[in-house]
Scaffold this active site. Structure first.
Site, mmCIF file in Angstrom:
data_model
loop_
_atom_site.group_PDB
_atom_site.id
_atom_site.type_symbol
_atom_site.label_atom_id
_atom_site.label_comp_id
_atom_site.label_asym_id
_atom_site.label_seq_id
_atom_site.Cartn_x
_atom_site.Cartn_y
_atom_site.Cartn_z
ATOM 1 N N ASP A 1 -17.606 -0.369 75.011
ATOM 2 C CA ASP A 1 -17.548 -1.275 76.155
ATOM 3 C C ASP A 1 -18.369 -2.534 75.938
ATOM 4 O O ASP A 1 -19.129 -2.644 74.981
ATOM 5 C CB ASP A 1 -18.001 -0.546 77.434
ATOM 6 C CG ASP A 1 -19.286 0.277 77.233
ATOM 7 O OD1 ASP A 1 -19.955 0.103 76.198
ATOM 8 O OD2 ASP A 1 -19.604 1.085 78.111
ATOM 9 N N ASN B 1 -24.070 8.834 87.156
ATOM 10 C CA ASN B 1 -22.911 9.170 88.000
ATOM 11 C C ASN B 1 -21.793 9.822 87.191
ATOM 12 O O ASN B 1 -20.687 9.994 87.686
ATOM 13 C CB ASN B 1 -22.400 7.920 88.729
ATOM 14 C CG ASN B 1 -21.981 6.816 87.760
ATOM 15 O OD1 ASN B 1 -21.946 7.030 86.551
ATOM 16 N ND2 ASN B 1 -21.670 5.654 88.297
ATOM 17 N N HIS C 1 -20.498 8.567 84.338
ATOM 18 C CA HIS C 1 -19.603 7.666 83.614
ATOM 19 C C HIS C 1 -19.745 7.838 82.105
ATOM 20 O O HIS C 1 -20.810 8.176 81.600
ATOM 21 C CB HIS C 1 -19.741 6.205 84.062
ATOM 22 C CG HIS C 1 -20.973 5.485 83.630
ATOM 23 N ND1 HIS C 1 -21.675 4.652 84.472
ATOM 24 C CD2 HIS C 1 -21.622 5.424 82.445
ATOM 25 C CE1 HIS C 1 -22.685 4.120 83.814
ATOM 26 N NE2 HIS C 1 -22.682 4.576 82.587
ATOM 27 N N GLU D 1 -16.148 4.468 85.385
ATOM 28 C CA GLU D 1 -16.919 4.827 86.566
ATOM 29 C C GLU D 1 -16.176 5.877 87.403
ATOM 30 O O GLU D 1 -14.947 5.996 87.295
ATOM 31 C CB GLU D 1 -17.140 3.570 87.415
ATOM 32 C CG GLU D 1 -18.036 2.528 86.759
ATOM 33 C CD GLU D 1 -19.514 2.824 86.914
ATOM 34 O OE1 GLU D 1 -19.949 3.918 86.484
ATOM 35 O OE2 GLU D 1 -20.244 1.980 87.436
HETATM 36 C C1 GLP Z 1 -24.367 2.279 79.945
HETATM 37 C C2 GLP Z 1 -23.270 2.429 78.892
HETATM 38 C C3 GLP Z 1 -22.912 3.882 78.694
HETATM 39 C C4 GLP Z 1 -24.157 4.714 78.527
HETATM 40 C C5 GLP Z 1 -25.025 4.597 79.749
HETATM 41 C C6 GLP Z 1 -26.233 5.488 79.752
HETATM 42 O O1 GLP Z 1 -23.867 2.380 81.213
HETATM 43 N N1 GLP Z 1 -22.105 1.692 79.222
HETATM 44 O O2 GLP Z 1 -22.055 3.992 77.573
HETATM 45 O O3 GLP Z 1 -23.823 6.040 78.292
HETATM 46 O O4 GLP Z 1 -25.402 3.234 79.814
HETATM 47 O O5 GLP Z 1 -27.356 4.793 79.341
HETATM 48 P P1 GLP Z 1 -28.711 5.467 78.921
HETATM 49 O O6 GLP Z 1 -28.469 6.105 77.607
HETATM 50 O O7 GLP Z 1 -29.650 4.287 78.815
HETATM 51 O O8 GLP Z 1 -29.074 6.408 79.996
#
Ligand code: GLP
Length: 256
Positions: free
Chosen positions: A87, A156, A158, A163
């Site tokens: 993404d 959440n 995702h 989402e």
């Molecule tokens: C962002 C990314 C996700 C990732 C998430 C969790 O939202 N788009 O791909 O999994 O962050 O982040 P963290 O690893 O900092 O908790």
């Protein structure tokens, strides 16, 4: 419907069919990172031309550090690897220090022998975002799909920026980020106004068609959502729960 087998720190969740989800509980972030890096390295050692689906967020940073170490030690060679990231924020150029292109260069690509031309991140500043989404799906198809998809997970549920929603979005698409995601991302930006409200994300189909999936989750705050994703009902309200239908998923988590 689900059977859970406990062998030490490894749990296998088995549905009625052949599909299994392997969950590994680690004692530290270092252990999580090492195990995740070993699995990715094994993929590349077994197939030099692997297509790796890569993720951003704080969780994979340790995994990337380990892979850099292994690459420098001559244990894993990225020269023939193609990467396809999940993404990107809409509106951030690749040289913005919070863009996911910048993150990937900074945390991995600049430090290993991958050919930058073979690294792919959606273009969040494409003039036509819908066309960019189509281009991205065509690219994934042209590369023959993803061999191993690394995923983090949002609070959440995702994955990528898929989402919680009423449906599982199949293709790469433009997404309005949810309030909890915007709040979680705010720590990286100077003010709320600067936090992107939209992103381009790979859809559920490309993730589900990856030959292997590796989901990593770190911290006590990820415990509940991992429980829902692994053992709860499969629902687009918890996008990661769809992985229960994937034939080859490894979840590595540390809730310490
Ligand atoms: C962002 C990314 C996700 C990732 C998430 C969790 O939202 N788009 O791909 O999994 O962050 O982040 P963290 O690893 O900092 O908790």
């Amino acid at each position: 419907m689900w059977q859970t087998k406990n062998t030490g720190n490894e749990y296998t969740t088995k549905s009625k069919g052949e599909k299994t989800m392997k969950v590994i509980y680690t004692k530290s972030y270092a252990e999580l990172s090492e195990k995740a890096a070993e699995l990715i390295a094994a993929q590349v050692q077994g197939k030099a031309e692997s297509v790796l689906g890569l993720a951003t967020g704080s969780t994979p940073i340790g995994t990337y550090e380990k892979l850099i170490e292994m690459n420098k030690a001559g244990k894993v060679d990225f020269s023939k690897v193609t990467s396809i990231n999940l993404d990107e924020y809409v509106g951030l150029t690749g040289d913005h220090d919070q863009s996911y292109r910048y993150f990937m260069n900074d945390k991995l690509f600049n430090h290993v022998n991958i050919n930058k031309e073979n690294t792919n991140v959606p273009n969040g500043v494409a003039a036509d975002i819908e066309a960019e989404c189509k281009r991205y799906d065509a690219l994934i198809e042209e590369k023959g799909g993803i061999d191993l998809q690394l995923l983090g997970i949002g609070h959440n549920g995702h994955i990528g920026f898929n989402e919680p929603c009423d449906i599982f979005e199949k293709n790469t698409h433009r997404v309005q980020l949810g309030e909890t995601t915007i709040q979680a991302n705010a720590r990286f930006f100077g003010s709320m106004d600067e936090v992107p409200k939209e992103a381009v994300t790979m859809g559920i189909q490309a993730i589900m068609m990856a030959k292997k999936v590796l989901l990593i989750a770190n911290g006590p705050d990820k415990k509940d959502i991992i429980e829902k994703a692994v053992n709860g009902p499969v629902t687009p309200q918890v996008p990661a729960s769809i992985l229960q239908f994937h034939p080859d998923v490894t979840v590595i988590c540390c809730f310490e």
